[in-house]
Scaffold this active site. Structure first.
Site, PDB file in Angstrom:
ATOM      1  N   HIS A 160       0.848  -1.207   0.000  1.00  0.00           N
ATOM      2  CA  HIS A 160       0.000   0.000   0.000  1.00  0.00           C
ATOM      3  C   HIS A 160       0.886   1.262   0.000  1.00  0.00           C
ATOM      4  O   HIS A 160       1.018   1.951   1.013  1.00  0.00           O
ATOM      5  CB  HIS A 160      -0.891  -0.045   1.245  1.00  0.00           C
ATOM      6  N   GLU A 273      -0.580   1.090  -5.626  1.00  0.00           N
ATOM      7  CA  GLU A 273      -0.368  -0.048  -4.732  1.00  0.00           C
ATOM      8  C   GLU A 273      -0.418  -1.371  -5.499  1.00  0.00           C
ATOM      9  O   GLU A 273      -1.482  -1.830  -5.874  1.00  0.00           O
ATOM     10  CB  GLU A 273      -1.466  -0.038  -3.668  1.00  0.00           C
TER      11      GLU A 273
HETATM   12  O1  LIG Z   1      -7.889   3.805   5.718  1.00  0.00           O
HETATM   13  P1  LIG Z   1      -7.211   2.540   5.244  1.00  0.00           P
HETATM   14  O2  LIG Z   1      -7.796   1.303   5.857  1.00  0.00           O
HETATM   15  O3  LIG Z   1      -5.733   2.602   5.419  1.00  0.00           O
HETATM   16  O4  LIG Z   1      -7.478   2.437   3.692  1.00  0.00           O
HETATM   17  C1  LIG Z   1      -7.109   3.465   2.844  1.00  0.00           C
HETATM   18  C2  LIG Z   1      -7.527   3.167   1.405  1.00  0.00           C
HETATM   19  O5  LIG Z   1      -6.762   2.079   0.944  1.00  0.00           O
HETATM   20  C3  LIG Z   1      -6.954   1.800  -0.456  1.00  0.00           C
HETATM   21  O6  LIG Z   1      -6.128   0.717  -0.804  1.00  0.00           O
HETATM   22  C4  LIG Z   1      -8.394   1.428  -0.689  1.00  0.00           C
HETATM   23  O7  LIG Z   1      -8.597   1.195  -2.074  1.00  0.00           O
HETATM   24  C5  LIG Z   1      -9.299   2.551  -0.204  1.00  0.00           C
HETATM   25  O8  LIG Z   1     -10.654   2.162  -0.357  1.00  0.00           O
HETATM   26  C6  LIG Z   1      -9.007   2.862   1.258  1.00  0.00           C
HETATM   27  O9  LIG Z   1      -9.797   3.957   1.673  1.00  0.00           O
END
Ligand SMILES: O=P(O)(O)OC[C@H]1O[C@@H](O)[C@H](O)[C@@H](O)[C@@H]1O
Length: 300
Positions: A160, A273
């Site tokens: 991510h 990501e």
């Molecule tokens: O707030 P988190 O759980 O770290 O996620 C952040 C984002 O992560 C992304 O990978 C998702 O596609 C989004 O939908 C999400 O909002």
């Protein structure tokens, strides 16, 4: 020479996270990795320039995953029975071995193995290795998923990655044209990408499938980030599978609703990501899957 030292990351909401800082005299670059989540939190190139975004509002008290860098999503993307985006990003990781360096390229690996806590919520035995290789202007990160149990398991995984950029309104993403994507903001319907480059004018949350790369992020007129991505399996890792790529920027309203992200921070970040999230992969006993991104930062 490569040096390592323990540092504490302290956020404005209290608490602190232990991290390992690894610096190379030879290439001049450095990284920081938190033990909580095994998250690569910072990569500074040979000029000392930070390349990864980390939120000023991020929590450092273990109540939430690190908001920035490269949190690791495993074994599930999104919500469901497990915590959102899985538990790898909120588990304690261990340094696998002393960092090594060869010709100005440093390798650092962190490991997370199934334990009492993980087995309570996900009954499979696994080993994850987060391998980080960096040099003066290059960063390669990979997550190795190993099945050390006797039963096959299904998993999703994602690197991510939050990039620090100058101005989202000037960013162009090149290399996704023609791919199918699931738009998570349009009832998860599937579309075909017509744009090349892609620009940002609103909240964006898409899962591109079968991305082969290279994907380029042109950050204004002077900076370029080139990304190659792969998902491989098989004994020698040569069985390459198609990979997904999530493109995310929360824009105005979503940013305001996130307790660990500043209202205006969406201007200087974007996530690209690599992962396997559009479906589940099956990891057989003794098998290893490797999700990799090779990133080059350059000036134009
Ligand atoms: O707030 P988190 O759980 O770290 O996620 C952040 C984002 O992560 C992304 O990978 C998702 O596609 C989004 O939908 C999400 O909002």
């Amino acid at each position: 020479m490569v040096t390592q030292k323990d540092v504490l990351l302290e956020g404005k909401h209290g608490g602190s996270l232990e991290a390992l800082e690894v610096t190379s005299d030879e290439c001049g670059a450095s990284i920081r990795v938190t033990k909580f989540g095994g998250t690569l939190y910072s990569y500074k190139d040979a000029d000392g320039e930070e390349k990864l975004f980390a939120s000023e509002e991020g929590h450092t008290d273990r109540s939430k995953p690190v908001r920035g860098g490269v949190p690791l999503v495993f074994p599930q993307f999104g919500g469901g029975e497990l915590p959102k985006h899985g538990f790898a990003r909120t588990s304690e990781w261990l340094l696998e071995d002393t960092p090594t360096e060869q010709d100005g390229i440093v390798t650092v690996a962190f490991v997370l193995e199934s334990n009492e806590e993980t087995l309570k919520i996900w009954p499979f035995k696994f080993k994850l290795v987060h391998n980080i290789v960096f040099g003066a202007s290059k960063l390669q990160t990979s997550m190795h998923v190993v099945n050390v149990g006797e039963e096959a398991f299904k998993f999703q995984a994602l690197l991510h990655t939050y990039y620090l950029i100058e101005d989202i309104s000037q960013v162009q993403v090149v290399g996704l044209k023609g791919l199918s994507y699931v738009d998570q903001l349009r009832e998860s319907n599937t579309f075909t990408e017509e744009n090349d480059p892609i620009t940002f004018e609103a909240e964006t949350d898409r899962i591109y499938t079968d991305a082969k790369g290279p994907i380029e992020i042109l950050d204004g007129k002077s900076k370029k980030i080139s990304i190659e991505l792969s998902l491989s399996t098989g004994e020698d890792g040569t069985d390459i599978k198609p990979c997904d790529a999530v493109l995310w920027n929360p824009w105005t309203e979503k940013s305001k609703g996130m307790g660990d992200f500043g209202d205006e921070e969406f201007h200087t970040m974007m996530c690209l990501e690599p992962g396997c999230v559009s479906r589940y992969e099956t990891c057989e006993p003794n098998a290893t899957w490797v999700l990799t991104q090779r990133v080059t930062f350059s000036k134009m």
